[in-house]
Design a protein around this motif. Structure first.
Motif, PDB file in Angstrom:
ATOM      1  N   UNK A  90       0.718  -2.704   8.361  1.00 46.46           N
ATOM      2  CA  UNK A  90       1.440  -2.156   9.224  1.00 46.46           C
ATOM      3  C   UNK A  90       1.213  -0.615   9.307  1.00 46.46           C
ATOM      4  N   UNK A  91       1.108  -0.216   7.949  1.00 51.09           N
ATOM      5  CA  UNK A  91       0.629   1.276   7.747  1.00 51.09           C
ATOM      6  C   UNK A  91      -0.975   1.165   7.471  1.00 51.09           C
TER       7      UNK A  91
ATOM      8  N   UNK B  84      -0.642   9.321  -6.926  1.00 51.88           N
ATOM      9  CA  UNK B  84      -1.545   8.297  -6.285  1.00 51.88           C
ATOM     10  C   UNK B  84      -0.926   7.095  -6.410  1.00 51.88           C
ATOM     11  N   UNK B  85       0.256   6.772  -6.442  1.00 55.73           N
ATOM     12  CA  UNK B  85       0.739   5.285  -6.387  1.00 55.73           C
ATOM     13  C   UNK B  85       0.162   4.454  -5.268  1.00 55.73           C
ATOM     14  N   UNK B  86       0.185   4.906  -4.049  1.00 50.65           N
ATOM     15  CA  UNK B  86      -0.094   4.411  -3.060  1.00 50.65           C
ATOM     16  C   UNK B  86      -1.574   4.151  -2.711  1.00 50.65           C
ATOM     17  N   UNK B  87      -2.388   5.149  -3.423  1.00 52.27           N
ATOM     18  CA  UNK B  87      -3.852   4.846  -3.306  1.00 52.27           C
ATOM     19  C   UNK B  87      -4.299   3.536  -4.203  1.00 52.27           C
ATOM     20  N   UNK B  88      -3.373   3.753  -5.352  1.00 50.61           N
ATOM     21  CA  UNK B  88      -4.033   2.759  -6.326  1.00 50.61           C
ATOM     22  C   UNK B  88      -3.460   1.381  -5.769  1.00 50.61           C
ATOM     23  N   UNK B  89      -2.562   1.418  -5.127  1.00 48.65           N
ATOM     24  CA  UNK B  89      -2.145  -0.040  -4.548  1.00 48.65           C
ATOM     25  C   UNK B  89      -3.014  -0.468  -3.527  1.00 48.65           C
ATOM     26  N   UNK B  90      -3.714   0.719  -2.790  1.00 56.16           N
ATOM     27  CA  UNK B  90      -4.756   0.151  -1.762  1.00 56.16           C
ATOM     28  C   UNK B  90      -5.907  -0.289  -2.497  1.00 56.16           C
ATOM     29  N   UNK B  91      -6.398   0.437  -3.511  1.00 54.00           N
ATOM     30  CA  UNK B  91      -7.509  -0.110  -4.227  1.00 54.00           C
ATOM     31  C   UNK B  91      -7.355  -1.454  -5.063  1.00 54.00           C
ATOM     32  N   UNK B 179      -2.808   0.922 -13.990  1.00 56.82           N
ATOM     33  CA  UNK B 179      -3.929  -0.494 -13.638  1.00 56.82           C
ATOM     34  C   UNK B 179      -2.959  -1.629 -13.369  1.00 56.82           C
ATOM     35  N   UNK B 180      -1.658  -1.505 -14.009  1.00 55.06           N
ATOM     36  CA  UNK B 180      -0.863  -2.750 -14.126  1.00 55.06           C
ATOM     37  C   UNK B 180      -0.039  -2.745 -12.779  1.00 55.06           C
ATOM     38  N   UNK B 181       0.011  -1.646 -12.105  1.00 54.19           N
ATOM     39  CA  UNK B 181       0.765  -1.481 -10.889  1.00 54.19           C
ATOM     40  C   UNK B 181       0.700  -2.668  -9.840  1.00 54.19           C
ATOM     41  N   UNK B 182       1.700  -3.094  -9.174  1.00 58.81           N
ATOM     42  CA  UNK B 182       1.919  -4.236  -8.422  1.00 58.81           C
ATOM     43  C   UNK B 182       1.784  -3.782  -7.168  1.00 58.81           C
ATOM     44  N   UNK B 183       0.591  -4.118  -6.428  1.00 60.17           N
ATOM     45  CA  UNK B 183       0.397  -3.339  -5.092  1.00 60.17           C
ATOM     46  C   UNK B 183       1.316  -4.108  -4.043  1.00 60.17           C
ATOM     47  N   UNK B 184       1.883  -5.414  -4.194  1.00 63.33           N
ATOM     48  CA  UNK B 184       2.799  -5.842  -3.681  1.00 63.33           C
ATOM     49  C   UNK B 184       4.110  -4.886  -3.407  1.00 63.33           C
ATOM     50  N   UNK B 185       4.792  -4.276  -4.543  1.00 65.17           N
ATOM     51  CA  UNK B 185       5.861  -3.738  -4.357  1.00 65.17           C
ATOM     52  C   UNK B 185       5.641  -2.487  -3.605  1.00 65.17           C
ATOM     53  N   UNK B 186       4.357  -1.707  -3.622  1.00 63.89           N
ATOM     54  CA  UNK B 186       4.065  -0.568  -3.027  1.00 63.89           C
ATOM     55  C   UNK B 186       3.806  -0.798  -1.310  1.00 63.89           C
ATOM     56  N   UNK B 187       3.041  -1.855  -1.064  1.00 67.59           N
ATOM     57  CA  UNK B 187       2.679  -2.215   0.199  1.00 67.59           C
ATOM     58  C   UNK B 187       3.903  -2.628   0.827  1.00 67.59           C
ATOM     59  N   UNK B 188       4.978  -3.469   0.266  1.00 68.76           N
ATOM     60  CA  UNK B 188       6.258  -3.802   0.907  1.00 68.76           C
ATOM     61  C   UNK B 188       6.996  -2.505   1.078  1.00 68.76           C
ATOM     62  N   UNK B 189       7.048  -1.548   0.158  1.00 71.81           N
ATOM     63  CA  UNK B 189       8.030  -0.339   0.046  1.00 71.81           C
ATOM     64  C   UNK B 189       7.534   0.415   1.441  1.00 71.81           C
ATOM     65  N   UNK B 190       6.155   0.463   1.715  1.00 75.23           N
ATOM     66  CA  UNK B 190       5.684   1.677   2.473  1.00 75.23           C
ATOM     67  C   UNK B 190       5.826   1.014   4.060  1.00 75.23           C
ATOM     68  N   UNK B 191       5.839  -0.336   4.225  1.00 84.03           N
ATOM     69  CA  UNK B 191       5.916  -0.749   5.376  1.00 84.03           C
ATOM     70  C   UNK B 191       7.179  -0.405   6.123  1.00 84.03           C
TER      71      UNK B 191
END
Ligand SMILES: Nc1ncnc2c1ncn2[C@@H]1O[C@H](COP(=O)(O)OP(=O)(O)OP(=O)(O)O)[C@@H](O)[C@H]1O
Ligand SMILES: [Mg+2]
Lengths: 227, 191
Positions: A90-91, B84-91, B179-191
């Motif tokens: 979405x974003x 950079x949490x968001x960028x890490x999740x993106x990558x 490196x262990x960051x869970x992208x799902x949590x970030x993607x979910x939170x940003x939506x």
């Protein structure tokens, strides 16, 4: 035909006990355009993360191109995401310090399937195809919302994925740009035989997909195909 | 020490080409002539102890500074990882493996470490030259009226090595966390 992606008895429960989705059986054939619909909180995103190998089922398994992904470690899943899947959220989730072109090039460079010059040409071709030829050198912040989302689509297409997964890709767009995004998805399916799975709660947009999977409370309650 | 009587030879001083052999020679003289022989190390034991203590203090202080610097680097990289949490999740969602993410931030920590070491060495060399300008203006027993300074390149090398290693270790913790960051949590939170 082997399904492109298949969920078999997939349940995802959080450690705290919350069940996101349960007993999902879903199989998507190559070339399908599938819309996942459902009320807010019904588990649409959760299902997309599971099918996109971003999350793992608590029970059941997801097969990509006939291959069971339950056995694979994190690195192997990452490698599949890089080479076989394309995500749109979405974003837009573009990296803010990089130009539109570089954003599209990032997954290409990581995969390294194309030589630098060829990758650049391919990224430019993708951008041009999405009407972004003039935006290639611009930073995300210099682009409109609709353009950003199209850059994100170009990035999702960068490594020629087997499956494109989009989670409310039009959630932040006006109707015109939302329709444009769905036009693009339709074209990708019709003209390039790609497979698209898109989460949306816009019924009108969902109607453009060839198949609609309806979720309620983490379970599939309807799965209808038409023309 | 011979007889310790007036008007006779009581002391014989022996000058050596190689100062490090004094102790062995003293023992030899004692064994052979039975007279007491003292090496310069023995005579100056008290002063030498001061040097040992001085070194110990120097290394402790340097170690403490290094520790503080390591915490600084840990903080910098932690902050960058957080920002950079968001960028890490993106990558990660795009399919970049954990190893890539970890290397990225480890590398950043090492770059900070190397830059710090270079600046530190340059600053150290400058300060040594500044100290070299100072004259005490008094006669010291050693006949020196300025600081005795070590310009040994090995000191710089060793210090730099320690600094870069400390930087790497300090960056490792946040790099692993990234490196262990869970992208799902970030993607979910940003939506
Ligand atoms: N980390 C979490 N902790 C607790 N509950 C969660 C967590 N993540 C998701 N949920 C819950 O799981 C359910 C499914 O969430 P999901 O995001 O998949 O729904 P959705 O259909 O995508 O909703 P929306 O349309 O709002 O995006 C929701 O009720 C949500 O509140
Ligand atoms: Mg959602």
């Amino acid at each position: 035909m082997t399904p492109l992606i298949e969920a078999r008895g997939v349940t995802r429960t959080l450690p705290e006990g919350v069940t996101l989705v349960h007993d999902i059986d879903l199989s998507i054939q190559p070339g399908e355009f599938v819309a996942i619909t459902g009320p807010s909180g019904s588990g649409k995103s959760s299902l997309l993360y599971l099918l996109g190998l971003l999350d793992r089922p608590s029970q059941g398994t997801v097969l990509l191109e006939g291959r069971d992904t339950a056995e694979l470690d994190a690195a192997a899943l990452a490698s599949l995401r890089l080479s076989r899947l394309g995500f749109v959220f979405q974003f837009h989730f573009l990296l803010p310090e990089f130009s539109a072109l570089d954003n599209v090039l990032i997954p290409m460079r990581r995969l390294g399937r194309l030589a630098p010059a060829a990758a650049r040409a391919e990224a430019m071709r993708l951008l041009a195809e999405l009407g972004l030829a003039d935006a290639a050198q611009k930073l995300p912040e210099q682009l409109s919302g609709g353009m950003r989302q199209r850059v994100a689509i170009a990035r999702a297409l960068a490594n020629d994925p087997a499956l494109i997964l989009a989670d409310e890709p039009t959630g932040n767009l006006d109707t015109r740009n939302a329709a444009l995004v769905f036009d693009i998805f339709g074209r990708l399916v019709r003209e390039q035989k790609r497979t698209v799975l898109v989460v949306t709660h816009d019924a009108e947009l969902a109607a453009r997909a060839g198949r609609r999977v309806h979720l309620v409370d983490g379970a599939i309650v309807a799965d209808d195909r038409q023309g | 020490m011979l007889q310790d009587r007036p008007r006779v030879v009581n002391q014989i001083l022996i000058r050596l080409d190689d100062v490090t052999r004094a102790e062995a020679l003293a023992r030899q003289v004692e064994a052979r002539f039975g007279d007491r022989a003292e090496s310069w190390e023995e005579q100056n034991r008290n002063i030498l102890t001061v040097f040992v203590i001085q070194n110990a203090i120097m290394y402790s202080v340097t170690g403490a500074i290094l520790l503080v610097a390591a915490f600084g680097i840990y903080n910098i990289i932690s902050t960058v990882v957080y920002e950079k949490t968001r960028d890490i999740a993106i990558l990660k969602s795009l399919g970049f493996p954990e190893g890539d993410i970890q290397r990225l931030f480890l590398l950043q920590g090492l770059v900070v470490g190397v830059l710090g070491a270079l600046i530190g060495c340059a600053l150290g060399a400058l300060m040594i030259e500044a100290l070299a300008q100072i004259r005490f203006g008094i006669d010291t027993p050693a006949g020196q009226d300025r600081f005795i300074l070590a310009r040994d390149g090995r000191i710089y090398l060793l210090a730099s090595l320690f600094a870069v290693t400390a930087a790497g270790l300090a960056a490792l913790i946040p790099a692993r966390r990234a490196s262990r960051l869970d992208p799902v949590q970030v993607v979910r939170g940003a939506a």
